[in-house]
Design a protein around this motif. Structure first.
Motif, PDB file in Angstrom:
ATOM      1  N   SER A 139      42.679  48.364   9.464  1.00  0.00           N
ATOM      2  CA  SER A 139      41.888  49.233   8.608  1.00  0.00           C
ATOM      3  C   SER A 139      40.841  50.006   9.405  1.00  0.00           C
ATOM      4  O   SER A 139      40.621  51.206   9.163  1.00  0.00           O
ATOM      5  N   ARG A 140      40.200  49.339  10.362  1.00  0.00           N
ATOM      6  CA  ARG A 140      39.192  50.022  11.199  1.00  0.00           C
ATOM      7  C   ARG A 140      39.828  51.134  12.023  1.00  0.00           C
ATOM      8  O   ARG A 140      39.284  52.240  12.131  1.00  0.00           O
ATOM      9  N   LYS A 177      39.838  55.976  11.329  1.00  0.00           N
ATOM     10  CA  LYS A 177      39.469  57.083  12.203  1.00  0.00           C
ATOM     11  C   LYS A 177      40.222  58.361  11.828  1.00  0.00           C
ATOM     12  O   LYS A 177      39.884  59.444  12.308  1.00  0.00           O
ATOM     13  N   GLY A 178      41.245  58.223  11.005  1.00  0.00           N
ATOM     14  CA  GLY A 178      41.988  59.382  10.538  1.00  0.00           C
ATOM     15  C   GLY A 178      41.296  60.055   9.365  1.00  0.00           C
ATOM     16  O   GLY A 178      40.144  59.761   9.033  1.00  0.00           O
ATOM     17  N   ARG A 179      42.018  60.922   8.672  1.00  0.00           N
ATOM     18  CA  ARG A 179      41.397  61.779   7.659  1.00  0.00           C
ATOM     19  C   ARG A 179      41.624  61.335   6.224  1.00  0.00           C
ATOM     20  O   ARG A 179      40.964  61.839   5.327  1.00  0.00           O
ATOM     21  N   ALA A 238      57.379  61.358   8.162  1.00  0.00           N
ATOM     22  CA  ALA A 238      56.651  60.865   6.979  1.00  0.00           C
ATOM     23  C   ALA A 238      55.163  61.184   7.030  1.00  0.00           C
ATOM     24  O   ALA A 238      54.493  61.193   5.995  1.00  0.00           O
ATOM     25  N   LEU A 239      54.635  61.444   8.221  1.00  0.00           N
ATOM     26  CA  LEU A 239      53.202  61.655   8.396  1.00  0.00           C
ATOM     27  C   LEU A 239      52.800  63.113   8.220  1.00  0.00           C
ATOM     28  O   LEU A 239      53.563  64.038   8.517  1.00  0.00           O
ATOM     29  N   LYS A 240      51.573  63.299   7.767  1.00  0.00           N
ATOM     30  CA  LYS A 240      50.950  64.610   7.787  1.00  0.00           C
ATOM     31  C   LYS A 240      50.541  64.939   9.229  1.00  0.00           C
ATOM     32  O   LYS A 240      50.338  64.032  10.036  1.00  0.00           O
ATOM     33  N   PRO A 241      50.379  66.215   9.582  1.00  0.00           N
ATOM     34  CA  PRO A 241      49.794  66.546  10.885  1.00  0.00           C
ATOM     35  C   PRO A 241      48.437  65.866  11.040  1.00  0.00           C
ATOM     36  O   PRO A 241      47.626  65.860  10.112  1.00  0.00           O
ATOM     37  N   GLY A 242      48.208  65.268  12.190  1.00  0.00           N
ATOM     38  CA  GLY A 242      46.992  64.502  12.417  1.00  0.00           C
ATOM     39  C   GLY A 242      47.100  63.056  11.986  1.00  0.00           C
ATOM     40  O   GLY A 242      46.158  62.270  12.177  1.00  0.00           O
ATOM     41  N   ALA A 301      50.352  46.779  21.228  1.00  0.00           N
ATOM     42  CA  ALA A 301      50.094  47.641  20.070  1.00  0.00           C
ATOM     43  C   ALA A 301      49.714  49.017  20.586  1.00  0.00           C
ATOM     44  O   ALA A 301      48.819  49.137  21.435  1.00  0.00           O
ATOM     45  N   VAL A 302      50.378  50.038  20.088  1.00  0.00           N
ATOM     46  CA  VAL A 302      50.124  51.407  20.537  1.00  0.00           C
ATOM     47  C   VAL A 302      49.697  52.247  19.335  1.00  0.00           C
ATOM     48  O   VAL A 302      50.363  52.258  18.298  1.00  0.00           O
ATOM     49  N   LEU A 303      48.578  52.942  19.500  1.00  0.00           N
ATOM     50  CA  LEU A 303      48.106  53.895  18.505  1.00  0.00           C
ATOM     51  C   LEU A 303      48.548  55.289  18.958  1.00  0.00           C
ATOM     52  O   LEU A 303      48.276  55.699  20.081  1.00  0.00           O
ATOM     53  N   ALA A 304      49.240  55.988  18.067  1.00  0.00           N
ATOM     54  CA  ALA A 304      49.715  57.332  18.363  1.00  0.00           C
ATOM     55  C   ALA A 304      49.327  58.274  17.218  1.00  0.00           C
ATOM     56  O   ALA A 304      48.956  57.827  16.127  1.00  0.00           O
TER      57      ALA A 304
END
Length: 258
Positions: A43-44, A48-50, A144-148, A250-253
């Motif tokens: 969740s943390r 950081k996203g929108r 499936a994701l929005k830009p950003g 774990a990779v954040l992209a």
């Protein structure tokens, strides 16, 4: 019952039919504590996203989805297993949270530009026989994701664990379930594990296969899918990734704009 599986189809009986006892594991105190810690971290990171719309890819019985829903995330859980999705719906009702559940193959999910974030947790990546299928899964998440949009993928750290995969061990899960794991490393960094589950005198067997990824190899695949890699972690608690020592990767992209 003995289930005969090949690398190409093992996940069908393991997850479609519910052979792997995920619900038994998820209900143990140790797993409950681990899940709470992981949900706090997830969740943390995703905050950081929108936005607050998150897709849980290969959600299983939705232990992370339930935790995220409690924190105010609008969750959609996607999985191939009818058995897991039925249990997820029951657990969500018991937890007094509501979210969408969709049965779908992770390589061809029916979403386009819908979510602010996505997660794929607990080594639910690398199951397919070919790397091209793994790439299809990543591209499906990308679509499936929005830009950003942010994507957090958690799997075993191949570089640290491939040397330790040849093993045999018994584990007691809760009061009734006993689990035997027999591991073997195959060519192509494929980890093969034969499982025996014994519960109340009933014996269930299955064989699983997972492709081991180290950080550079996984980053390349994420970039091929269209992502930009942001950061790597050694566990879903924020600890630093150490290539030769961290058991997890774990990779954040992020899905770039434009």
């Amino acid at each position: 019952m003995v289930a005969s599986q090949t690398h190409a189809d093992w996940w069908k009986s393991a997850f479609n039919d519910g052979a792997y006892p995920l619900n038994d594991l998820a209900k143990t105190p140790g797993w409950r504590d681990m899940t709470r810690r992981q949900v706090d971290f997830i969740s943390r990171v995703l905050a950081k996203g929108r936005g607050r719309d998150v897709l849980d890819v290969c959600c299983g019985t939705a232990r992370h989805a339930i935790g995220l829903a409690r924190k105010g995330w609008r969750v959609c859980g996607a999985d191939i297993s009818p058995a897991y999705l039925r249990q997820a719906a029951l657990d969500a009702r018991a937890a007094k949270v509501a979210f969408e559940l969709v049965r779908t193959d992770a390589r061809a999910m029916p979403f386009s530009g819908r979510f602010d974030a996505a997660i794929n947790i607990f080594s639910s990546f690398g199951y397919f026989k070919t790397v091209s299928d793994d790439l299809k899964m990543l591209k499906s998440i990308y679509r499936a994701l929005k830009p950003g949009g942010l994507f957090l993928l958690d799997t075993v750290n191949g570089k640290a664990t491939r040397r330790q995969w040849a093993k045999q061990r018994w584990t007691k899960v809760g009061k009734e379930l006993f689990v035997l794991e027999e591991g073997r490393l195959l060519p192509g960094d494929i980890a093969r594990t034969h499982w025996v589950f014994i519960k109340k005198g009933h014996v269930q067997e299955m064989t699983s296969f997972i492709r081991m990824y180290d950080l550079p190899r996984l980053q390349r695949l994420l970039v091929w899918a269209g992502f930009k890699c942001v950061r790597a972690y050694g566990e879903l608690d924020g600890r630093s990734y150490r290539s030769a020592a961290s058991p997890r990767l774990a990779v954040l992209a992020v899905k770039p704009y434009g």
